[in-house]
Design a protein around this motif. Sequence first.
Motif: not given
Lengths: 203, 203
Positions: B184-203
């Motif tokens: 449930a927390w994973l879902g809550r975190f991914a719903g935060l404003p400005g969330f960008v997930g992986m993979p990380c390929t730069g700005p």
Amino acid sequence: MHTLYGNSISGNCWKPAFMLRQRGLPFRWVEVDILARQSRTPEFLAKNPNGRVPLLELPDGRFLAESNAMLLHLGEGTAWLPRDDYARAKVYEWLFFEQYSHEPYIATVRFWVAYMHKGQEWAEKIAEAMAKGKAALGVMETQLARTPFLVGESPSLADVALYAYTHVAPEGGYRLEEFPAVQAWLGRFAGLPGFVGMPCTGP
Amino acid sequence: MHTLYGNSISGNCWKPAFMLRQRGLPFRWVEVDILARQSRTPEFLAKNPNGRVPLLELPDGRFLAESNAMLLHLGEGTAWLPRDDYARAKVYEWLFFEQYSHEPYIATVRFWVAYMHKGQEWAEKIAEAMAKGKAALGVMETQLARTPFLVGESPSLADVALYAYTHVAPEGGYRLEEFPAVQAWLGRFAGLPGFVGMPCTGP
């Protein structure tokens, strides 16, 4: 008064004891026998769900785990935690380095060899861990050949954290003669005012 | 401008990228192929003697290693790092927990299984690591059954650090269904404003 739950042969437990003394804060020491799994009892797990020592009980009864978190908490506002942003960030860097790249190989080998007497039986696994431990000592050597302490001219929490298991590394078979700048730094650190070494058996 | 040396599949590298974005700081991403040992070249070791990514180059050209040190450095002065002494200390606690009790078992198993394809060959070693990884998820479950985020009511750097490898744990074979509060927390975190997930390929 603070209460510190710890094991007297543990470098991790020595760290907050060192900083409590530096701060002049009296504390109560509660010895926890980790080989007898006293950190895994229901009573202890209610205090620290991760079942590890050290565990710091603050004067108000709240708990804090993780030795390096205790260092940062107790070091705040002292000369042990620099105010300069970058120097402070470098202290953080060394604290995480210690827990990820140093302690798992240096503290662990010492424990296996000197306390569990597995030097012969676990020779292969020990050799693997020692290769990584030597790499960590090499990273320290590089820095300490340049500056007297890990973050520049003055001692910081970084030195407290790294002193803990580096100075007992020979108990696991590490040869510190191979790291002369590290050896010189160990002497410098132990000569600081108010220094009290291991074993840690209370205030 | 900041430069972030990282590997795009690494949760550790995602952490500072996430925080740079949260701060609105533009950055340059330099992909480092760790399987090709690009973090062990003489050029890279001159920047980070520990030979690891992520590595953050600050706008003034100085370097900072250790993903969680970057989080603390970039989070200072923001709501991600509480001002209250005890809440701040608990953030530190979770950051060290992540690097010592979580990442070595959860990130490592994911890497072995999903990227090195050693699931069968290393079955025994993976089972040992997974027992410790599940214990770490259990510690998170205990806290997240009590509070919506790891340090209370609001998200902090603790959540950033633990999100990194927890959300990809199933790639290593972990069953997050066993940890409903974590899910449930994973879902809550991914719903935060400005969330960008992986993979990380730069700005």
